[in-house]
Design a protein around this motif. Structure first.
Motif, PDB file in Angstrom:
ATOM      1  N   UNK A   1     -43.482  -5.829   1.807  1.00 11.99           N
ATOM      2  CA  UNK A   1     -42.149  -5.559   1.290  1.00 11.99           C
ATOM      3  C   UNK A   1     -41.332  -6.838   1.321  1.00 11.99           C
ATOM      4  N   UNK A   2     -40.613  -7.086   0.240  1.00 14.27           N
ATOM      5  CA  UNK A   2     -39.759  -8.270   0.129  1.00 14.27           C
ATOM      6  C   UNK A   2     -38.354  -7.806  -0.243  1.00 14.27           C
ATOM      7  N   UNK A   3     -37.372  -8.344   0.454  1.00 16.87           N
ATOM      8  CA  UNK A   3     -35.976  -8.037   0.136  1.00 16.87           C
ATOM      9  C   UNK A   3     -35.305  -9.296  -0.376  1.00 16.87           C
ATOM     10  N   UNK A   4     -34.553  -9.135  -1.463  1.00 16.11           N
ATOM     11  CA  UNK A   4     -33.906 -10.273  -2.105  1.00 16.11           C
ATOM     12  C   UNK A   4     -32.410 -10.027  -2.209  1.00 16.11           C
ATOM     13  N   UNK A   5     -31.622 -11.008  -1.830  1.00 12.84           N
ATOM     14  CA  UNK A   5     -30.161 -10.890  -1.912  1.00 12.84           C
ATOM     15  C   UNK A   5     -29.621 -12.120  -2.626  1.00 12.84           C
ATOM     16  N   UNK A   6     -28.986 -11.892  -3.780  1.00 12.28           N
ATOM     17  CA  UNK A   6     -28.424 -12.995  -4.555  1.00 12.28           C
ATOM     18  C   UNK A   6     -26.972 -13.243  -4.179  1.00 12.28           C
ATOM     19  N   UNK A   7     -26.531 -14.457  -4.440  1.00  9.73           N
ATOM     20  CA  UNK A   7     -25.123 -14.805  -4.316  1.00  9.73           C
ATOM     21  C   UNK A   7     -24.838 -15.997  -5.216  1.00  9.73           C
ATOM     22  N   UNK A   8     -23.554 -16.247  -5.437  1.00 12.04           N
ATOM     23  CA  UNK A   8     -23.177 -17.449  -6.161  1.00 12.04           C
ATOM     24  C   UNK A   8     -22.678 -17.259  -7.573  1.00 12.04           C
ATOM     25  N   UNK A   9     -22.687 -16.043  -8.073  1.00 15.77           N
ATOM     26  CA  UNK A   9     -22.172 -15.832  -9.423  1.00 15.77           C
ATOM     27  C   UNK A   9     -20.662 -15.946  -9.456  1.00 15.77           C
ATOM     28  N   UNK A  10     -20.126 -15.877 -10.659  1.00 12.55           N
ATOM     29  CA  UNK A  10     -18.678 -15.950 -10.802  1.00 12.55           C
ATOM     30  C   UNK A  10     -18.269 -16.353 -12.186  1.00 12.55           C
ATOM     31  N   UNK A  11     -17.012 -16.746 -12.293  1.00  7.92           N
ATOM     32  CA  UNK A  11     -16.435 -17.168 -13.566  1.00  7.92           C
ATOM     33  C   UNK A  11     -16.376 -18.688 -13.612  1.00  7.92           C
ATOM     34  N   UNK A  12     -16.852 -19.251 -14.702  1.00  8.95           N
ATOM     35  CA  UNK A  12     -16.829 -20.702 -14.872  1.00  8.95           C
ATOM     36  C   UNK A  12     -16.475 -21.007 -16.316  1.00  8.95           C
ATOM     37  N   UNK A  13     -15.820 -22.132 -16.522  1.00  6.37           N
ATOM     38  CA  UNK A  13     -15.484 -22.549 -17.888  1.00  6.37           C
ATOM     39  C   UNK A  13     -16.695 -23.152 -18.572  1.00  6.37           C
ATOM     40  N   UNK A  14     -16.744 -23.100 -19.883  1.00  4.38           N
ATOM     41  CA  UNK A  14     -17.834 -23.766 -20.604  1.00  4.38           C
ATOM     42  C   UNK A  14     -17.932 -25.229 -20.192  1.00  4.38           C
ATOM     43  N   UNK A  15     -19.156 -25.670 -19.978  1.00  2.00           N
ATOM     44  CA  UNK A  15     -19.391 -27.025 -19.510  1.00  2.00           C
ATOM     45  C   UNK A  15     -19.443 -27.153 -18.006  1.00  2.00           C
ATOM     46  N   UNK A  16     -19.072 -26.104 -17.314  1.00  2.00           N
ATOM     47  CA  UNK A  16     -19.051 -26.123 -15.859  1.00  2.00           C
ATOM     48  C   UNK A  16     -20.406 -25.845 -15.240  1.00  2.00           C
ATOM     49  N   UNK A  17     -20.417 -25.770 -13.915  1.00  2.00           N
ATOM     50  CA  UNK A  17     -21.655 -25.570 -13.162  1.00  2.00           C
ATOM     51  C   UNK A  17     -21.498 -24.451 -12.150  1.00  2.00           C
TER      52      UNK A  17
END
Length: 115
Positions: free
Chosen positions: A1-17
């Motif tokens: 069994x593998x558990x995965x937890x994502x983070x780091x999404x959000x709102x960014x302007x075009x050209x951003x990172x």
């Protein structure tokens, strides 16, 4: 069994990172390939980037040269560094871990690219 937890999404302007993170726990040793997929409204889920246990990478043509997948082996976290983001990159991003028997998914993180 593998558990995965994502983070780091959000709102960014075009050209951003943005940098997405996926923390894995459980049977880490069984993972053969780890990757990132995305799904925009009304579209199928698509592969963005993948990294094999042997270190081989695979990127969607649309993100080559802009996105980079890496892994911190000591912490069992893999990352998706996304640069020069475009409005068409907006989607829910899912991390994925493949073993011989199963395909594991995280819960998804929203990336919005808008001015």
């Amino acid at each position: 069994q593998v558990r995965l937890v994502e983070s780091g999404g959000g709102l960014v302007q075009p050209g951003g990172s943005l940098r997405l993170s996926c923390a894995a726990s459980g049977s880490i040793i069984s993972i053969s390939t780890m990757g990132w997929y995305r799904q925009a409204p009304g579209k199928q889920r698509e592969l963005v980037a993948a990294l094999s246990s042997g270190g081989n990478t695979n990127y969607a043509d649309s993100v080559k040269g802009r996105f980079t997948i890496t892994r911190d082996n000591a912490r069992n976290i893999w990352y998706l560094q996304m640069n020069s983001l475009k409005p068409e990159d907006a989607a829910v991003y899912y991390c994925n871990a493949k073993t011989l028997a199963f395909n594991y998914w995280g819960q998804g993180t929203q990336v919005t690219v808008s001015s």
